[in-house]
Design a protein around this motif. Structure first.
Motif, PDB file in Angstrom:
ATOM      1  N   TYR A 123     -19.943  79.455  82.427  1.00  0.00           N
ATOM      2  CA  TYR A 123     -19.666  78.154  81.622  1.00  0.00           C
ATOM      3  C   TYR A 123     -20.790  77.026  81.922  1.00  0.00           C
ATOM      4  O   TYR A 123     -20.829  76.627  83.366  1.00  0.00           O
ATOM      5  CB  TYR A 123     -18.310  77.763  81.480  1.00  0.00           C
ATOM      6  N   LEU A 124     -20.924  76.375  81.259  1.00  0.00           N
ATOM      7  CA  LEU A 124     -21.950  74.948  81.643  1.00  0.00           C
ATOM      8  C   LEU A 124     -21.702  73.995  80.451  1.00  0.00           C
ATOM      9  O   LEU A 124     -21.644  74.122  79.375  1.00  0.00           O
ATOM     10  CB  LEU A 124     -23.389  75.275  81.549  1.00  0.00           C
ATOM     11  N   ALA A 125     -21.436  72.567  81.012  1.00  0.00           N
ATOM     12  CA  ALA A 125     -21.363  71.366  80.300  1.00  0.00           C
ATOM     13  C   ALA A 125     -22.081  70.404  80.974  1.00  0.00           C
ATOM     14  O   ALA A 125     -22.226  70.111  82.397  1.00  0.00           O
ATOM     15  CB  ALA A 125     -19.815  71.160  79.869  1.00  0.00           C
ATOM     16  N   MET A 126     -22.611  69.344  80.237  1.00  0.00           N
ATOM     17  CA  MET A 126     -23.062  67.989  80.682  1.00  0.00           C
ATOM     18  C   MET A 126     -22.538  66.895  80.289  1.00  0.00           C
ATOM     19  O   MET A 126     -21.747  66.899  79.119  1.00  0.00           O
ATOM     20  CB  MET A 126     -24.549  67.973  80.220  1.00  0.00           C
ATOM     21  N   ASN A 127     -22.287  66.022  81.149  1.00  0.00           N
ATOM     22  CA  ASN A 127     -21.718  64.582  80.890  1.00  0.00           C
ATOM     23  C   ASN A 127     -22.280  63.683  79.747  1.00  0.00           C
ATOM     24  O   ASN A 127     -23.407  64.073  79.575  1.00  0.00           O
ATOM     25  CB  ASN A 127     -21.322  63.997  82.282  1.00  0.00           C
ATOM     26  N   PRO A 128     -21.498  62.728  79.233  1.00  0.00           N
ATOM     27  CA  PRO A 128     -22.454  61.831  78.351  1.00  0.00           C
ATOM     28  C   PRO A 128     -23.581  61.332  78.683  1.00  0.00           C
ATOM     29  O   PRO A 128     -24.550  60.950  78.112  1.00  0.00           O
ATOM     30  CB  PRO A 128     -21.269  60.972  77.886  1.00  0.00           C
ATOM     31  N   ASP A 129     -23.677  60.801  80.100  1.00  0.00           N
ATOM     32  CA  ASP A 129     -24.542  60.118  80.693  1.00  0.00           C
ATOM     33  C   ASP A 129     -25.795  60.947  80.721  1.00  0.00           C
ATOM     34  O   ASP A 129     -26.962  60.407  80.986  1.00  0.00           O
ATOM     35  CB  ASP A 129     -24.342  59.556  82.002  1.00  0.00           C
ATOM     36  N   GLY A 130     -25.839  62.289  81.019  1.00  0.00           N
ATOM     37  CA  GLY A 130     -26.871  63.343  80.996  1.00  0.00           C
ATOM     38  C   GLY A 130     -27.106  63.453  82.413  1.00  0.00           C
ATOM     39  O   GLY A 130     -28.377  63.930  82.570  1.00  0.00           O
ATOM     40  N   GLU A 131     -26.666  63.117  83.475  1.00  0.00           N
ATOM     41  CA  GLU A 131     -26.914  63.165  84.937  1.00  0.00           C
ATOM     42  C   GLU A 131     -26.173  64.097  85.671  1.00  0.00           C
ATOM     43  O   GLU A 131     -26.836  65.017  86.411  1.00  0.00           O
ATOM     44  CB  GLU A 131     -26.692  61.743  85.592  1.00  0.00           C
ATOM     45  N   THR A 132     -24.858  64.488  85.220  1.00  0.00           N
ATOM     46  CA  THR A 132     -24.071  65.351  85.921  1.00  0.00           C
ATOM     47  C   THR A 132     -23.868  66.717  84.988  1.00  0.00           C
ATOM     48  O   THR A 132     -23.469  66.676  83.850  1.00  0.00           O
ATOM     49  CB  THR A 132     -22.812  64.944  86.263  1.00  0.00           C
ATOM     50  N   ILE A 133     -23.510  67.492  85.737  1.00  0.00           N
ATOM     51  CA  ILE A 133     -23.350  69.137  84.920  1.00  0.00           C
ATOM     52  C   ILE A 133     -22.195  69.755  85.715  1.00  0.00           C
ATOM     53  O   ILE A 133     -22.101  69.564  86.716  1.00  0.00           O
ATOM     54  CB  ILE A 133     -24.578  70.053  84.599  1.00  0.00           C
ATOM     55  N   VAL A 134     -21.334  70.650  84.919  1.00  0.00           N
ATOM     56  CA  VAL A 134     -20.356  71.037  85.558  1.00  0.00           C
ATOM     57  C   VAL A 134     -20.547  72.719  85.341  1.00  0.00           C
ATOM     58  O   VAL A 134     -20.913  73.107  84.121  1.00  0.00           O
ATOM     59  CB  VAL A 134     -19.084  70.687  85.019  1.00  0.00           C
TER      60      VAL A 134
END
Length: 559
Positions: free
Chosen positions: A513-524
């Motif tokens: 699983y991979l997702a990115m925060n709204p700012d586009g700097e951090t991924i989880v």
């Protein structure tokens, strides 16, 4: 002999050969290694209360009594007898990957720097071993078979003066006549490498971005399913992370680190199989193993509506396009619903896969090719759907054929969404990872599973493949950076050069699983080890972009 006996050397010799019984027990002093400072020779104990000299209680070891006390005088001669290699040389125990805090995440050397250094080394090695053609010696020509059969008269070899000194221009016709007149000639160089290698070493290198390869936060995620076909992690535009754990859905607010439970399906004997946030807002769609589809308002933690028979089997993929919710299931169908309508039946169905649909991704609204939906299935196929018009363009043969056979047919009026606009067949494993390029319109990246291990880039406008990348590992998720033209698959790749920027390692199981925060700097990232790890993967937005003033803003001209 009496002089030798009374000399300092004789006294030292008698001292080393003296029996302890003659003058009483002789006190042995502790021996210290002059290099490492290890004392005594026996293995030290973990008990710190034990004295380090022979004056402690208990007898000394036999090795200590039999070894003579050496004195080297004014010469420094190191002795291995005075040290213990077991205590001087030891191996550090391997420890697991530690997770430092966000403030202590130190950027390490990126993989791009290693690749750049390896490329420079390979180029220099090739230049040194195989110089350019003007300097390469001419290989001898093998005589032909016809010439070898003919008898030739023996010739006397010409005499050569080995120590005759002449100009290089006269000995080598290929050398320029005035070569030695140039101050940059290699004859005057003091460098051990060639001129071509010096130019490579002295040329400026491009600045590489430092990427922290340690996560700044790790969250436990018990019951996070280790299933390739599910999508259980998504990050909303309001900076809230939604995670499906077993039969429950939890929300983690990034700016407050608060955790709340959105729903629990244990009472219905159901399990969460997919979650997806709407592009803008706090609406979350939840798919289950039994084929149910729930719509929640995450702000109020209330259930808005439920589609009891959304699909006949599990829903593994969800994708939003404003108010349109698309769902892909194991029943091989893709259903499209308008959540504003009171009915529960989908307004359109898309049947293009022969096995389970495990990936769905809508093209961004602001793109030129907006309105296209990409779907990936367990049949190794990628389908592109156009739900905007009611006509389908002419089918092209080749990799982007809309039919299996590759035959060319004319455009026919078909209901939009019933047949794919393009179907790509190049992958050799299930396609779950899909990502539209936010920087170039109409470019789609797709990733294959275990038997494929490739990322392929497509031009959906013409239905052809642009490039492909062998990652060497299973591709489960893909996401594009919003601040740089890079794509993340746990390994960050530069596009279109496809050079590796960094490799993020830390999970003990495959990353699903991979997702990115709204700012586009951090991924989880989420994996089968039941942890969520947060990474500072992409660069921040430039200050000039955030502070850019519009030329149409006339209020700034008022004095």
């Amino acid at each position: 002999m009496s002089g030798l006996k009374n000399s300092p050397f004789g006294k030292r010799l008698r001292a080393t050969q003296q029996d302890p019984d003659e003058d009483g027990p002789r006190r042995s002093r502790p021996r210290t290694n002059p290099i490492f400072g290890v004392a005594p020779a026996s293995t030290p104990s973990l008990d710190s209360s034990r004295p380090s000299t022979s004056e402690s209680a208990g007898p000394e070891s036999p090795t200590e009594l039999q070894r003579p006390n050496k004195d080297y005088g004014d010469r420094f001669v190191p002795s291995r007898d005075a040290g213990d290699l077991r205590t001087s040389y030891n191996l550090m125990e391997e420890s697991g990957p530690s997770t430092p805090s966000r403030s202590r995440a130190v950027p390490t050397e990126s993989d791009a720097a290693k690749e750049q250094a390896n490329a420079i080394f390979t180029t220099i090695l090739h230049t040194e071993v195989t110089p350019p053609s003007p300097r390469r010696p001419v290989s001898p020509v093998r005589p032909s078979a016809s010439s070898s059969n003919t008898t030739t008269a023996p010739s006397t070899p010409s005499r050569r003066r080995l120590f005759s000194y002449n100009s290089p221009s006269g000995s080598n016709p290929s050398t320029p006549t005035r070569r030695l007149d140039m101050p940059t000639d290699e004859a005057y160089s003091m460098s051990p490498v060639r001129e071509e290698s010096r130019q490579i070493l002295e040329s400026p290198r491009r600045q590489l971005r430092k990427v922290s390869k340690t996560p700044y936060r790790v969250l436990d995620a018990p019951e996070l399913a280790d299933d390739f076909y599910l999508n259980l992690v998504d990050w909303s535009s309001t900076n809230v992370l939604g995670v499906g754990l077993g039969s429950s859905v939890y929300l983690w607010t990034a700016h407050t680190a608060a955790v709340s439970k959105l729903c629990d399906l244990a009472s219905t004997n159901d399990t969460v199989s997919s979650v997806s946030w709407v592009q803008k807002g706090s609406t979350l769609a939840v798919g289950t193993l039994t084929g149910r589809l729930h719509i929640y308002d995450a702000h109020t933690l209330q259930l808005q509506r439920t589609y009891q028979q959304a699909h006949t089997q599990r829903i593994g993929a969800l994708a939003w396009n404003k108010h349109v919710l698309s769902s892909g299931s194991r029943d091989r169908m893709v259903h499209h619903r308008d959540v504003r309508e009171p009915g529960t039946r989908p307004f359109r169905k898309s049947a293009g896969h022969r096995q389970e649909v495990c990936g769905l991704r809508w093209n961004p609204d602001d793109a030129a090719q907006g309105g296209l939906l990409a779907s990936g299935g367990n049949d190794n196929k990628v389908c592109i759907w156009d739900l905007r018009s009611s006509r389908r363009p002419a089918t092209r043969s080749g990799s982007g054929n809309a039919e299996e056979g590759g035959s060319s047919t004319a455009a026919v009026p078909l209901p939009s969404g019933d047949s794919p606009l393009w179907k790509f067949h190049e992958h050799t494993a299930a396609v779950k990872a899909l990502a539209w390029d936010p920087h170039v319109a109409g470019v789609l990246a797709t990733g294959g599973g275990t038997q494929d291990k490739h990322i392929r880039f497509w031009n959906v406008q013409f239905g052809n493949m642009l490039s492909e990348l062998d990652t060497g590992s299973q591709v489960c998720n893909l996401t594009w950076s919003l601040t740089s033209h890079e794509i993340n698959q746990i390994c960050i790749w530069k596009y279109p050069s496809l050079d590796m920027v960094a490799s993020l390692t830390g999970h003990t199981s495959r990353v699903l699983y991979l997702a990115m925060n709204p700012d586009g700097e951090t991924i989880v990232t989420g994996a089968g080890d039941e942890t969520l790890r947060f990474w500072n993967a992409f660069p921040k937005r430039e200050a000039s972009e955030s502070r850019r003033e519009s030329r149409l803003d006339y209020s700034r001209l008022i004095r």
